[in-house]
Scaffold this active site. Structure first.
Site, PDB file in Angstrom:
ATOM      1  N   THR A 176      45.926  28.418  28.135  1.00 38.71           N
ATOM      2  CA  THR A 176      46.328  29.097  29.471  1.00 38.71           C
ATOM      3  C   THR A 176      47.216  27.824  31.022  1.00 38.71           C
ATOM      4  O   THR A 176      47.891  28.224  30.736  1.00 38.71           O
ATOM      5  CB  THR A 176      44.515  29.468  30.083  1.00 38.71           C
ATOM      6  OG1 THR A 176      44.016  30.628  29.068  1.00 38.71           O
ATOM      7  CG2 THR A 176      45.611  30.754  31.425  1.00 38.71           C
ATOM      8  N   LYS A 236      50.697  42.247  29.146  1.00 39.10           N
ATOM      9  CA  LYS A 236      50.702  41.107  29.263  1.00 39.10           C
ATOM     10  C   LYS A 236      50.718  40.672  27.686  1.00 39.10           C
ATOM     11  O   LYS A 236      51.955  39.880  27.558  1.00 39.10           O
ATOM     12  CB  LYS A 236      48.825  40.020  29.970  1.00 39.10           C
ATOM     13  CG  LYS A 236      49.383  38.343  29.197  1.00 39.10           C
ATOM     14  CD  LYS A 236      47.225  37.677  29.094  1.00 39.10           C
ATOM     15  CE  LYS A 236      47.569  38.716  30.969  1.00 39.10           C
ATOM     16  NZ  LYS A 236      46.332  38.105  31.300  1.00 39.10           N
ATOM     17  N   LYS A 253      43.244  44.259  22.907  1.00 38.35           N
ATOM     18  CA  LYS A 253      42.665  42.915  22.700  1.00 38.35           C
ATOM     19  C   LYS A 253      42.529  42.506  24.123  1.00 38.35           C
ATOM     20  O   LYS A 253      43.133  42.534  25.259  1.00 38.35           O
ATOM     21  CB  LYS A 253      43.912  41.353  23.005  1.00 38.35           C
ATOM     22  CG  LYS A 253      43.866  40.457  22.534  1.00 38.35           C
ATOM     23  CD  LYS A 253      43.347  39.549  21.218  1.00 38.35           C
ATOM     24  CE  LYS A 253      43.016  37.965  21.345  1.00 38.35           C
ATOM     25  NZ  LYS A 253      41.384  38.034  21.586  1.00 38.35           N
ATOM     26  N   ASN A 265      37.652  26.688  33.741  1.00 43.06           N
ATOM     27  CA  ASN A 265      38.799  25.823  33.190  1.00 43.06           C
ATOM     28  C   ASN A 265      40.728  26.263  32.703  1.00 43.06           C
ATOM     29  O   ASN A 265      40.879  25.011  32.871  1.00 43.06           O
ATOM     30  CB  ASN A 265      39.060  27.502  31.660  1.00 43.06           C
ATOM     31  CG  ASN A 265      39.621  27.198  30.361  1.00 43.06           C
ATOM     32  OD1 ASN A 265      40.990  27.247  30.341  1.00 43.06           O
ATOM     33  ND2 ASN A 265      38.233  27.161  29.570  1.00 43.06           N
ATOM     34  N   SER A 279      44.749  32.136  20.988  1.00 44.03           N
ATOM     35  CA  SER A 279      44.130  33.495  20.746  1.00 44.03           C
ATOM     36  C   SER A 279      44.490  34.214  19.971  1.00 44.03           C
ATOM     37  O   SER A 279      43.747  34.668  18.751  1.00 44.03           O
ATOM     38  CB  SER A 279      43.060  34.800  21.981  1.00 44.03           C
ATOM     39  OG  SER A 279      42.314  34.081  22.423  1.00 44.03           O
ATOM     40  N   LYS A 300      39.205  45.000  27.607  1.00 44.19           N
ATOM     41  CA  LYS A 300      38.506  44.068  28.390  1.00 44.19           C
ATOM     42  C   LYS A 300      37.430  44.369  28.494  1.00 44.19           C
ATOM     43  O   LYS A 300      36.895  45.273  27.945  1.00 44.19           O
ATOM     44  CB  LYS A 300      38.993  43.869  30.319  1.00 44.19           C
ATOM     45  CG  LYS A 300      38.636  42.745  31.004  1.00 44.19           C
ATOM     46  CD  LYS A 300      39.910  41.881  30.768  1.00 44.19           C
ATOM     47  CE  LYS A 300      39.275  40.255  30.559  1.00 44.19           C
ATOM     48  NZ  LYS A 300      40.514  39.610  30.575  1.00 44.19           N
TER      49      LYS A 300
HETATM   50  P1  NAD Z   1      36.733  29.915  35.303  1.00 45.11           P
HETATM   51  O1  NAD Z   1      35.047  30.468  35.529  1.00 45.11           O
HETATM   52  O2  NAD Z   1      36.304  28.223  34.272  1.00 45.11           O
HETATM   53  O3  NAD Z   1      36.980  28.869  35.957  1.00 45.11           O
HETATM   54  C1  NAD Z   1      36.456  29.202  37.617  1.00 45.11           C
HETATM   55  C2  NAD Z   1      36.628  28.892  38.853  1.00 45.11           C
HETATM   56  O4  NAD Z   1      36.954  29.441  40.111  1.00 45.11           O
HETATM   57  C3  NAD Z   1      35.658  27.864  39.190  1.00 45.11           C
HETATM   58  O5  NAD Z   1      35.280  26.626  39.360  1.00 45.11           O
HETATM   59  C4  NAD Z   1      35.301  28.308  41.196  1.00 45.11           C
HETATM   60  O6  NAD Z   1      34.432  27.753  41.151  1.00 45.11           O
HETATM   61  C5  NAD Z   1      36.388  28.676  41.510  1.00 45.11           C
HETATM   62  N1  NAD Z   1      36.002  29.906  42.314  1.00 45.11           N
HETATM   63  C6  NAD Z   1      34.963  30.933  42.510  1.00 45.11           C
HETATM   64  N2  NAD Z   1      35.596  31.713  43.212  1.00 45.11           N
HETATM   65  C7  NAD Z   1      36.395  30.679  44.697  1.00 45.11           C
HETATM   66  C8  NAD Z   1      36.836  31.245  45.538  1.00 45.11           C
HETATM   67  N3  NAD Z   1      36.697  31.874  46.126  1.00 45.11           N
HETATM   68  N4  NAD Z   1      38.011  29.853  46.068  1.00 45.11           N
HETATM   69  C9  NAD Z   1      37.709  28.969  45.323  1.00 45.11           C
HETATM   70  N5  NAD Z   1      37.907  29.015  43.519  1.00 45.11           N
HETATM   71  C10 NAD Z   1      37.079  29.874  43.309  1.00 45.11           C
HETATM   72  O7  NAD Z   1      37.217  30.708  34.870  1.00 45.11           O
HETATM   73  P2  NAD Z   1      38.800  30.380  34.114  1.00 45.11           P
HETATM   74  O8  NAD Z   1      38.482  30.444  32.927  1.00 45.11           O
HETATM   75  O9  NAD Z   1      39.540  28.886  34.820  1.00 45.11           O
HETATM   76  O10 NAD Z   1      39.017  31.740  34.181  1.00 45.11           O
HETATM   77  C11 NAD Z   1      40.083  31.512  36.438  1.00 45.11           C
HETATM   78  C12 NAD Z   1      40.758  32.702  36.119  1.00 45.11           C
HETATM   79  O11 NAD Z   1      42.020  32.418  35.197  1.00 45.11           O
HETATM   80  C13 NAD Z   1      40.261  34.120  36.097  1.00 45.11           C
HETATM   81  O12 NAD Z   1      40.928  35.049  37.163  1.00 45.11           O
HETATM   82  C14 NAD Z   1      40.298  34.562  34.808  1.00 45.11           C
HETATM   83  O13 NAD Z   1      40.774  35.778  34.718  1.00 45.11           O
HETATM   84  C15 NAD Z   1      41.815  33.477  34.639  1.00 45.11           C
HETATM   85  N6  NAD Z   1      42.453  33.125  32.598  1.00 45.11           N
HETATM   86  C16 NAD Z   1      41.716  32.657  32.545  1.00 45.11           C
HETATM   87  C17 NAD Z   1      41.952  32.236  30.718  1.00 45.11           C
HETATM   88  C18 NAD Z   1      41.050  31.321  30.422  1.00 45.11           C
HETATM   89  O14 NAD Z   1      41.815  31.264  29.197  1.00 45.11           O
HETATM   90  N7  NAD Z   1      40.579  30.735  30.433  1.00 45.11           N
HETATM   91  C19 NAD Z   1      42.844  32.886  30.022  1.00 45.11           C
HETATM   92  C20 NAD Z   1      43.547  34.172  31.305  1.00 45.11           C
HETATM   93  C21 NAD Z   1      42.944  34.133  32.556  1.00 45.11           C
END
Ligand code: NAD
Length: 421
Positions: free
Chosen positions: A189, A93, A69, A219, A350, A105
């Site tokens: 998350t 995880k 997953k 997000n 999920s 992944k």
């Molecule tokens: P997203 O694309 O919605 O948001 C990422 C944010 O980070 C954006 O606002 C972007 O502008 C910002 N960003 C990028 N580079 C940056 C920097 N150098 N400094 C500050 N901000 C920066 O992505 P997301 O879904 O929110 O995921 C964010 C993290 O959370 C990732 O590591 C992802 O793997 C992890 N994650 C997300 C989920 C999920 O369900 N969305 C689940 C588990 C883990």
């Protein structure tokens, strides 16, 4: 600068955890390498009639505890090493939360912002055409990750159904609700991290109205800000890839989210929110109780960890703290709630989506939240107790907790002493 790869650094956690458990060497040998990584090139027609190709990968790291997953990331800097590391983290995880999954992944090396919507759709469908034999509801189940979303999961699920001639919504999670997505997936998350912090608040030394800084306002970051502010805490600093803002008295989270939804950058909203523009690094050193990295990996390193003033770091992003950075935070007494626990609410909901797809019966939002709360509190508490009793960091405790479950599953298949015996 060391030559260690991201995966080498991730594997340090495995070795550390193994030192705390009596497990067969076969277990380590199995978990040290990804089981299978497939690389391909996706060739799609662009709107101007030309063809363009994009590198893509899917990794199934380990499937001992169930089908693999893990999300699919669309990012211009994606590499095979990043995909394999993220798949390794997913393996742990899912074990942390006791979900019946292994870890996987995928990624496409692309800047999705440079594509039109129809090009993005063709790319998403091409991904499924390329990997249709690898993914499947009982084999490998993708989901969204950075720069992919419910719309993309909808296209991918539709493409898979067209290829197989069956309707199999459980092949992919994070779908739109209309196509079998689960209620509560959007903020899962952040909600998982929020439930964790709330449940351990007394142990973490966080008051009911603690202050929060969030790195990355996408997000995960936006939903965390909303949940935390609604619970009476004060979000004082946030950043996105273009800049950061700080207001010691607290930011208007709803205004910020509305601005982001309208396509604005946080720094552009500073004056109307009465906030000060600060640098990306300054956000990490703001005087707060809780720091939430919610952007990308390797953001808190040996170069800036020393400046962190927060009591607690909640890793909503995957791998935001490097091992060197982690060491410094530990020495400073900063408690780090590690990614494989802190952001596992996403994969947990999920899992609920996959269960609902398979049973063909859908739960209401209350039920989703109640089930998530139960799992986060149960596993979070178990990990906290391991950290206390073994006098290790919460990260080490989470790896010990997960490795115990993985080892049980691997050993149940028969390991060296069994065959030598
Ligand atoms: P997203 O694309 O919605 O948001 C990422 C944010 O980070 C954006 O606002 C972007 O502008 C910002 N960003 C990028 N580079 C940056 C920097 N150098 N400094 C500050 N901000 C920066 O992505 P997301 O879904 O929110 O995921 C964010 C993290 O959370 C990732 O590591 C992802 O793997 C992890 N994650 C997300 C989920 C999920 O369900 N969305 C689940 C588990 C883990």
């Amino acid at each position: 600068m060391s030559d260690d790869t991201l995966l080498d650094r991730a594997l340090i956690r495995l070795e550390e955890a193994a030192n705390h458990l009596k497990i067969d060497q076969d277990v380590i040998e199995k978990l040290k390498y990804p089981r299978e990584t497939t690389k391909t090139r996706l060739l799609i027609r662009m709107d101007d009639g030309s063809r363009k190709s994009f590198l893509a990968w899917r990794c199934r790291y380990d499937d001992t505890r169930g089908p693999t997953k893990g999300g699919i990331r669309f990012h211009p800097d994606s590499t095979v090493e990043e995909v394999e590391t993220l798949a390794f983290w997913m393996t742990f995880k899912c074990a942390v939360m006791n979900l019946p999954y292994g870890g996987g992944k995928g990624a496409v090396r692309v800047d999705p912002h440079q594509l039109s919507k129809s090009e993005l759709e063709r790319l998403s469908r091409a991904y499924v055409q390329a990997f249709a034999n690898i993914i499947g509801p009982d084999r490998d189940i993708p989901a969204p990750d950075v720069y992919t979303n419910a719309m993309i999961m909808g296209w991918m699920s539709d493409e898979y159904n067209q290829i197989t001639g069956e309707v199999s919504p459980a092949v992919i999670t994070g779908k739109p609700i209309a196509l079998g997505g689960s209620l509560g997936r959007n903020d899962a998350t952040a909600r998982g991290g929020f439930y964790l912090v709330r449940n351990l608040a007394a142990e973490l030394g966080l008051d009911k109205d603690h202050t929060v800084a969030i790195q990355g306002f996408g997000n995960a970051g936006q939903y965390y800000a909303r949940l935390s502010a609604a619970d009476g805490n004060s979000v004082v600093a946030v950043s996105d890839s273009a800049g950061a803002i700080y207001r010691p008295g607290g930011l208007d989270v709803e205004k910020l989210i509305a601005g982001k939804e309208a396509g604005r950058r946080v720094a552009d909203m500073a004056s109307e929110l009465g906030a000060k523009v600060i640098s990306a690094d300054e956000l990490l050193s703001v005087e707060v109780d809780l720091l939430v990295p919610a952007a990308l990996e390797d953001m808190i390193t040996k170069d800036n960890a020393g400046t962190v003033k927060a009591k607690v770091v909640l890793e909503l992003a995957n791998g935001p703290v490097t091992p060197d950075g982690d060491k410094i935070l530990n020495e400073k007494g900063v408690i780090v709630l590690p990614d494989i626990l802190a952001n596992a609410g996403g994969v947990t909901v999920s899992y609920f989506e996959w269960v609902q797809n398979r049973q063909g019966y859908y739960w209401d939002l209350e039920e989703i939240h109640a089930r998530l709360l139960k799992i986060v509190e149960r596993e979070g508490r178990a990990i906290w107790d391991i950290a206390q009793s073994r006098k290790v960091s919460v990260r080490s405790a989470a790896y010990i907790h997960a490795l115990g479950r993985l080892a049980n599953a691997i050993e149940a298949h028969g390991t060296q002493p069994f065959f030598a015996g």
